[in-house]
Design a protein around this motif. Structure first.
Motif, PDB file in Angstrom:
ATOM      1  N   GLY A   1       0.778  -1.236   0.000  1.00 39.63           N
ATOM      2  CA  GLY A   1       0.000   0.000   0.000  1.00 39.63           C
ATOM      3  C   GLY A   1       0.806   1.280   0.000  1.00 39.63           C
ATOM      4  O   GLY A   1       0.381   2.268   0.567  1.00 39.63           O
ATOM      5  N   GLY A   2       1.978   1.295  -0.607  1.00 35.76           N
ATOM      6  CA  GLY A   2       2.758   2.525  -0.697  1.00 35.76           C
ATOM      7  C   GLY A   2       3.418   2.940   0.601  1.00 35.76           C
ATOM      8  O   GLY A   2       3.810   4.082   0.777  1.00 35.76           O
ATOM      9  N   CYS A   3       3.541   2.037   1.526  1.00 38.77           N
ATOM     10  CA  CYS A   3       4.138   2.318   2.827  1.00 38.77           C
ATOM     11  C   CYS A   3       5.459   1.568   2.939  1.00 38.77           C
ATOM     12  O   CYS A   3       5.547   0.408   2.553  1.00 38.77           O
ATOM     13  N   PHE A   4       6.494   2.222   3.417  1.00 35.91           N
ATOM     14  CA  PHE A   4       7.790   1.585   3.596  1.00 35.91           C
ATOM     15  C   PHE A   4       8.025   1.369   5.083  1.00 35.91           C
ATOM     16  O   PHE A   4       7.880   2.286   5.882  1.00 35.91           O
ATOM     17  N   THR A   5       8.372   0.157   5.445  1.00 32.29           N
ATOM     18  CA  THR A   5       8.588  -0.188   6.841  1.00 32.29           C
ATOM     19  C   THR A   5      10.016  -0.674   7.022  1.00 32.29           C
ATOM     20  O   THR A   5      10.520  -1.454   6.220  1.00 32.29           O
ATOM     21  N   ARG A   6      10.670  -0.178   8.056  1.00 32.23           N
ATOM     22  CA  ARG A   6      12.042  -0.574   8.348  1.00 32.23           C
ATOM     23  C   ARG A   6      12.172  -0.851   9.832  1.00 32.23           C
ATOM     24  O   ARG A   6      11.489  -0.249  10.654  1.00 32.23           O
ATOM     25  N   ILE A   7      13.066  -1.765  10.152  1.00 34.12           N
ATOM     26  CA  ILE A   7      13.447  -1.962  11.546  1.00 34.12           C
ATOM     27  C   ILE A   7      14.868  -1.442  11.680  1.00 34.12           C
ATOM     28  O   ILE A   7      15.765  -1.857  10.941  1.00 34.12           O
TER      29      ILE A   7
END
Length: 70
Positions: free
Chosen positions: A22-28
């Motif tokens: 959905g156009g969201c970037f997730t990082r840890i």
């Protein structure tokens, strides 16, 4: 000066991409000083950063990245 080798500094944070939709970037992000993990979310409408915690509310620690101070 010339010929001197600079001590290579390790980065303070290491980053891991997490699959997202959905156009969201997730990082840890992991702090290499203490191993504490942070969740970073970035989208076209905004973003946020928060510490990741366990069921007791204590920060999640990634021992693989934690610098040993002993």
């Amino acid at each position: 000066m010339f010929g001197e080798k600079k001590k290579k500094e390790e980065p303070r944070f290491v980053e891991t991409m997490v699959p997202s939709k959905g156009g969201c970037f997730t990082r840890i992000l992991v702090d290499t000083e203490n191993g504490i993990q942070y969740l970073f979310v970035d989208s076209s409408e905004g973003g946020g950063l928060t510490v990741m915690v366990d069921e007791d509310g204590k920060p999640l620690i990634n021992e693989a990245y934690r610098r040993k101070t002993e």
